[in-house]
Design a protein around this motif. Sequence first.
Motif, PDB file in Angstrom:
ATOM      1  N   VAL B 271      37.209  44.222 -97.004  1.00 56.79           N
ATOM      2  CA  VAL B 271      37.577  44.122 -95.588  1.00 56.79           C
ATOM      3  C   VAL B 271      39.081  43.868 -95.443  1.00 56.79           C
ATOM      4  O   VAL B 271      39.765  44.508 -94.626  1.00 56.79           O
ATOM      5  N   ASP B 272      39.627  42.960 -96.243  1.00 55.42           N
ATOM      6  CA  ASP B 272      41.074  42.658 -96.124  1.00 55.42           C
ATOM      7  C   ASP B 272      41.922  43.909 -96.374  1.00 55.42           C
ATOM      8  O   ASP B 272      42.896  44.164 -95.684  1.00 55.42           O
ATOM      9  N   MET B 273      41.501  44.663 -97.398  1.00 61.89           N
ATOM     10  CA  MET B 273      42.254  45.893 -97.717  1.00 61.89           C
ATOM     11  C   MET B 273      42.169  46.886 -96.556  1.00 61.89           C
ATOM     12  O   MET B 273      43.154  47.548 -96.202  1.00 61.89           O
ATOM     13  N   LYS B 300      28.203  46.894 -89.453  1.00 64.73           N
ATOM     14  CA  LYS B 300      28.593  45.591 -90.015  1.00 64.73           C
ATOM     15  C   LYS B 300      30.064  45.622 -90.448  1.00 64.73           C
ATOM     16  O   LYS B 300      30.810  44.660 -90.242  1.00 64.73           O
ATOM     17  N   ILE B 301      30.452  46.718 -91.082  1.00 62.46           N
ATOM     18  CA  ILE B 301      31.848  46.840 -91.525  1.00 62.46           C
ATOM     19  C   ILE B 301      32.777  46.790 -90.309  1.00 62.46           C
ATOM     20  O   ILE B 301      33.784  46.074 -90.302  1.00 62.46           O
ATOM     21  N   ALA B 302      32.386  47.529 -89.290  1.00 62.02           N
ATOM     22  CA  ALA B 302      33.218  47.586 -88.083  1.00 62.02           C
ATOM     23  C   ALA B 302      33.360  46.191 -87.474  1.00 62.02           C
ATOM     24  O   ALA B 302      34.463  45.787 -87.061  1.00 62.02           O
ATOM     25  N   ASN B 438      44.254  58.130-103.300  1.00 61.03           N
ATOM     26  CA  ASN B 438      44.212  56.887-104.063  1.00 61.03           C
ATOM     27  C   ASN B 438      42.759  56.655-104.469  1.00 61.03           C
ATOM     28  O   ASN B 438      41.873  56.658-103.615  1.00 61.03           O
ATOM     29  N   ILE B 439      42.504  56.439-105.731  1.00 64.95           N
ATOM     30  CA  ILE B 439      41.152  56.084-106.171  1.00 64.95           C
ATOM     31  C   ILE B 439      41.151  54.588-106.438  1.00 64.95           C
ATOM     32  O   ILE B 439      41.910  54.105-107.289  1.00 64.95           O
ATOM     33  N   GLY B 440      40.317  53.872-105.710  1.00 68.58           N
ATOM     34  CA  GLY B 440      40.265  52.419-105.829  1.00 68.58           C
ATOM     35  C   GLY B 440      40.670  51.782-104.514  1.00 68.58           C
ATOM     36  O   GLY B 440      41.040  52.459-103.554  1.00 68.58           O
ATOM     37  N   ALA B 441      40.618  50.441-104.513  1.00 69.64           N
ATOM     38  CA  ALA B 441      40.892  49.704-103.266  1.00 69.64           C
ATOM     39  C   ALA B 441      42.400  49.554-103.081  1.00 69.64           C
ATOM     40  O   ALA B 441      42.946  48.446-103.028  1.00 69.64           O
ATOM     41  N   ILE B 442      43.075  50.677-102.993  1.00 67.78           N
ATOM     42  CA  ILE B 442      44.534  50.701-102.833  1.00 67.78           C
ATOM     43  C   ILE B 442      44.839  50.898-101.350  1.00 67.78           C
ATOM     44  O   ILE B 442      44.398  51.900-100.758  1.00 67.78           O
TER      45      ILE B 442
END
Lengths: 366, 473
Positions: B271-273, B300-302, B438-442
């Motif tokens: 969520v922070d990302m 929920k994410i929203a 970007n692959i990953g939480a970038i």
Amino acid sequence: MTSAPTKSSTLSQRVVDAKERLDAHTREIVAWHFDPKTGCPFWLDYAKTLGWDPRDKIHGYDDLDLFPPFEDEWLRGGPVRRWIPKAYDGRPVYTFETGGSTGVPKSRINIEDFRIDYELFSETLSDDAFPKGADWLMLGPSGPRRLRLAVEHLCQHRGGICFTVDMDPRWVVKLVKSGRMNLMHEYKNHVIDQGLTLLKAHDNIQCLFTTPKLLESLCEKVSIRRQGIKGVFCGGTQLTAQFHRFAKEELLEGAVDFVPTYGNTLMGLACHKPFDPADNYSVIYYPPNPRASTEVVDPEDSKRVVEYGEVGRARLTTLTKEFFMPRFLERDEGVRHPPCEAYPWDGIGDVRPFSGFATPIVEGVY
Amino acid sequence: MVHIPILRAGKPYESIEKVEIVHHATGDPVAAVSQANSGMLSRDIGRMDDTVLERFTVGELIEVCKKAAILFTAATLPVGDESQSFDDYITQLSATTGMPITYCRHNASKIQRAMGEVDIILRGLTRGFDLSILDVGHGSHAGGHLSFSRVGRIFGAVLPSNSPGVHSLWIPTVALKTPIVLKPGREEPWSPLRIIESLCAAGMPREAFGFYPTDHAGAAELLRCVDRAMLFGGGATTRPWQDDPHVEIHGPGYSKVLLGDDCADNWEQHVDMMVASISANGGRSCINASAIWTPRHGRKIAEAIAQQMAKVTALPADDPDAALAAFANPAVAESISASIDHGLRSEGAVDLTQKLRGSPRTATIGRCSYLLPTLIHCADRDHVLANREFLFPYASVVECDCATMPAAIGSSLVVSAITNDQAFIDALMTSPHVDRLNIGAIPTFRISWDQPHEGNLFEHLYRQRAFQIEPAA
């Protein structure tokens, strides 16, 4: 123009004189257009709807406010003969058009007006920059436009021969509106190339009429000073103070006379106030009083002329025996300027498209 | 009041026509900006010496850029007839753009890094060949022979006002020996002018620079007259140039964060990302995320993202906690907000942030308006608000299965895909919609200099040619 300044009188006295002449001229023109023996069908019919006789009520220029604003729609479509004064029955008639990129253009009939207007304008040109007997290049709108024939007449009036090219501004407007800018530039280059060919082939071309955009394009390709041009008469679209300076200092290399003008088919031709460094290149126009008048009015109240220095909408009035057009609200706005030595009546400066329209005007394209 | 001149081949020029730019909060005039007429642009560009930087090696130009990087944040540099310290620059930049001071400093440091690390950027753009090949015209690389010719004789850029960080994109042009002509954004003449002045103070010849504040007609003339260009702007601005290969378009980004099937259940960790991707830099960049796509848990994410975004309030630009840029013209903020409200009238979308805040989307401090962060949950990915981008922190959350996602996301400048699923990654790798992957939480806004996006500036300016050489007998 018609009121050549006399040095012996003060400016304020000449302002009063000019106003008296304008009032007298207004009475004469109104009497002409509303007399069944001389007037045109349009105004004679219109007078029947007024409920009053303009010949009785119009005693001077200010009384023209009794008329509602002239509607340009009246000029779209026929019969165009309703505009021909009875006094001119049987004379050869021109019709000149303005607008018309889409829909029906506005038409104005002409018999001698364009010649008279440009002969008067000719008196304001310097013989050094626009030598008598020199040939001209007319690098501007052609076809049904008054400008095309008027510039040729101006040239002939000064003893020259006028070279011309074809240029259709309606096609340019269509290209711009549809975003086909590459085609627009191709067309512009086509026009410029024709002009360049004429310039290079005819040594006696010393005077040029063109529009701001075409002047820029021409000067990208050649030094018109070195091509022998001595004077440039420029008009047709908006002309800013910065462009004025740029043209004088750079395009014309400080060596070629630059004469900006403001006008249209309906009004005629307004002259630029003689160059004065104090104006910081502001382009200030003075109408050819008393044949036509330009005022700067409140867009919200078109009968109220704004104060000097204020911006307002341009209101035109044409007062010739061929054409009577009271209180026409032009698509331009500008700053009201006071009378000056050369022209003892109001002027309009920094003219640009009227900002009050919901849809911006496409102009400045040729 | 400061006067910002036109620079014609580096020489200051004061125009008769000037535009006054004002402080976003007080309305006080900050600068009078000289305006170029369009004919001036075509005349000057036609007369520029396109070889003026050829007398330097690329190595020398890199060193000049590095020196300029130091001057950019340390030196007092000219703005017209006046001097400008770095702090003056930050204050003026914030004043006319409404951007918080902290973001102005952050963007300035990005510009400084682009100059200071221009060698790294060039390595990324050229994929590491010896840059002296550009000095000689040809040379050996990886066992072969390379030769390039510069087709971008004069480079032009029509720049935006929204985020000064974008200037990092055109800075390498001068290190690639190409003179530049810039049309700054109306409210942001400060950064491009200061970059030019710092480069000149560091040793670049002034003749290599044109700086022309101008109107739309002038901008079009610039794009027409230069050999290669960059154009920043919204769809209406960029559309006429879309098919012109000489113009590299930097339009709306529609950047996105995607959750893979394998990571969607762990959404809480990200969520922070996601919030940062949406909100960094006031949400004003094309590399800010404007949508979150997930195969499940969309609502929920929203709600979780909205909880964080709804906490952000409007603060004056000089407040160290300010996170939103002001709109000096309230009508612009109102128009954007009205456009979102119009979209909400179509069934299937809800503004969760507005619900949580319990107050309207627009806020006012003094004479300026702010748009508060807005998170829209869309039940359908085809909803009119699902793929929109605005000049403030705005995003939608939509659900879509991962098999469909790579084809359905549409044009996306940056995609950050949180997944380890190789099939999903492979599908994204081959997707024509993704520019920067970007692959990953970038976070979407994290960029690396050696990874150019939205076109390669070197390839824009140079053409590789076939070349053989044999000593003459």
